[in-house]
Design an enzyme around this catalytic site. Sequence first.
Site, short mmCIF file in Angstrom:
data_model
loop_
_atom_site.label_atom_id
_atom_site.label_comp_id
_atom_site.label_asym_id
_atom_site.label_seq_id
_atom_site.Cartn_x
_atom_site.Cartn_y
_atom_site.Cartn_z
N SER A 125 39.27 49.65 32.65
CA SER A 125 38.16 48.69 32.80
C SER A 125 36.79 49.34 32.78
CB SER A 125 38.35 47.96 34.13
OG SER A 125 37.17 47.27 34.49
N GLU A 127 34.63 48.51 34.66
CA GLU A 127 34.28 48.61 36.08
C GLU A 127 34.33 50.08 36.54
OE1 GLU A 127 33.12 46.00 37.71
OE2 GLU A 127 33.19 46.73 39.76
N TYR A 149 38.49 48.12 43.58
CA TYR A 149 39.15 47.82 42.30
C TYR A 149 38.82 48.91 41.27
CZ TYR A 149 39.74 45.66 37.69
OH TYR A 149 40.06 45.42 36.37
#
Length: 323
Positions: A125, A127, A149
């Site tokens: 990701s 992220e 996460y």
Amino acid sequence: MKSALITGITGQDGAYLAKILLERGYQVYGLMARRATPTTWRLQYLGIDNEVELINGDLTDVASLMRAIQLAKPAEVYNLGAQSFVGASWQQAIATAQSTGMGVLHVLEAIRQVNPDIRFYQASSSEMFGKVCEPIQSETTPFYPRSPYGVAKLFGHWMTVNYRESFDLFACSGILFNHESPIRGIEFVTRKVTDAVARIKLGKQKELRLGNIDAKRDWGYAGDYVEAMWLMLQQGKPDDYVVATGRTTTVRDMCRIAFDYVGLNYEDYVVIDPAFYRPAEVEILLGNPAKAQNILGWQAKTTLDALITMMVEADLARVSTEN
Ligand code: NDP
Ligand code: GDR
């Protein structure tokens, strides 16, 4: 017939990926975690719920993964399962680490022990870039995750790289930027907005409460992004790829587009609610998809306007047929 196993098949990407694999003649197996209420609505929405084989299992239970691989005998495993909502990862940091982080290692170990010739895709990701170290993020940009996460995804990413380098597994990590669709989970901001636009337009909701609307994201369409996952596993050698549109937009402008579509002004309905602020924010993401374009021949086809239009129309249809 070639077979594939998808973890997270009941999620947004799992459903779209299953659809394109079926179209390409694969036998598709999906790992399905036991839940109290049915989770197959996305597979039904795409009309493929009767075409996939579901196997019970959980990413936190390595024995269930070994069993699933023994049953499905896949040539390819796509690990899309995860606790994927960033906002919830502060309240459930350990559970997130177990499914989103350790779950990856469980799948890699199961592959290594049952059949190391299986090709593996890991859903990494953007992220992981978090507090971005470069204005435009590519495969060589350093990581700086900002949420439990993101930290868990980084563990999964490096494990994928490490198992490739240590055991010669055909393991790829796709570093995907945000991608959305009419079957996006309702807690993610785009779908929260398009659902609210439909409800407000149809007189079923009065306002929309949001957090940081100055955050910027590189948003694409999930239907385009699952093609990149498949392409990564069809190459001569395994590698990691950024998958993005190369454009970034604020949450505010995304709201403007969605409300405009039904002839409303977002400023009349959006209320800022600090309850939706995050303990640490990712302010901006902007990906460079050049490597995916050059090597995979992949490129995002759907503009943000077309994506938001597709989502608002689907939510208008859904909300208008609700009781
Ligand atoms: P979703 O949240 O829609 O789907 C997640 C899936 O994981 C669901 O099928 C869920 O099952 C399953 N799952 C959760 N926990 C477990 C577990 N312990 N064992 C087995 N399955 C589990 O995510 P998306 O489809 O949007 O994303 C797919 C993957 O890509 C995720 O790993 C996500 O983190 C990652 N990603 C997504 C991006 C995006 O913008 N969409 C961008 C970059 C990465 P259930 O339905 O039963 O809860
Ligand atoms: P993100 O997606 O955290 O990027 O993770 P999300 O849509 O949740 O947030 C995007 C940005 O919008 C801001 N925001 C809000 N977000 C939500 N959910 N709800 C709100 O009310 C709200 N108001 C403002 C957020 O603060 C954030 O800046 C998604 C997931 O799919 C991950 O699994 C994936 O890895 C990344 O995208 C890439």
